[in-house]
Scaffold this active site. Sequence first.
Site, PDB file in Angstrom:
ATOM      1  N   SER A   9      50.931 -20.204-154.732  1.00  0.00           N
ATOM      2  CA  SER A   9      51.116 -19.764-155.622  1.00  0.00           C
ATOM      3  C   SER A   9      50.791 -18.223-155.406  1.00  0.00           C
ATOM      4  CB  SER A   9      48.840 -19.511-155.471  1.00  0.00           C
ATOM      5  OG  SER A   9      48.433 -19.125-154.609  1.00  0.00           O
ATOM      6  N   LYS A  49      45.384 -14.472-152.457  1.00  0.00           N
ATOM      7  CA  LYS A  49      45.782 -13.731-154.315  1.00  0.00           C
ATOM      8  C   LYS A  49      45.728 -12.159-154.022  1.00  0.00           C
ATOM      9  CE  LYS A  49      45.258 -18.497-156.064  1.00  0.00           C
ATOM     10  NZ  LYS A  49      45.717 -18.584-155.941  1.00  0.00           N
TER      11      LYS A  49
END
Length: 188
Positions: free
Chosen positions: A35, A82
Site C-alpha cells: 500500500s 500510511k
Amino acid sequence: MAQWRRFAKAAWIGLPPLLFVKDRWMWVYCVEGRSMTPTLNPQESFIDRCFRDFVLVHRNPELRKGDIVLLRDPGTNELIVKRLIAQEHEVVRTPNTGHLFVPEGHCWVEGDNGKLSVDSRAFGPVPAGLLEGLVLSVVWPIWRARWLEEDGPESPPLLTETGEDRMRVMVTSHLAPGAAIEEDEDDE
C-alpha cells in the site's frame, strides 16, 4: 550450567533497557504489503520484490501533514503504515463525497499506492489515539536504507486557503464531524 547463568544475568541486565527504549522511544517494524509502494516495499525489480522494508519508528513525535505514520487499523487492530494527509479540523478532498471535514481527535491517512491501499478512503477518519508513531527511515534492506522525506507521491490535496476555498474552509469548520460538502457543478 555456568553458561546459562551468564546468559540469564546478561538478559536480566540488558533486556529492561531494550524494552524501555522500544516501549517509550524507538523500535524497528517490518512493513507488510504494497500500500505504500513506491515509498516503501518497492516492486521495480525481482530483488526488490524479495525483501520487505524494515523501518525505524519513533513513538510520541509531533506529527505533521505528509509524515509517514504507523497506526492501528480501526477494523482489525493490526499495525499498518500510511501517510498522514490531514489532521483534526481540516478539510480533505475525497473521490466519493467531495470535501470532508476531519472531526476533532481524528486524522485522515492514505497509502501512497491508492489502488492497493485500504485507508481513510475506505474506513473514514481515524481516531488520533490509534497512531503509534512516526516512520523515520528505512533500515533494511541495506541498499534501500534512507531517511524518509515528508513529501511523497501526489495525493489528494487539501483545500488551499485562498479565495473561495478559504471561505469554504471557514464555513465547513462548523459542520458536524464527518459531514460532507456537496460539490457545485460550476466548481469543476
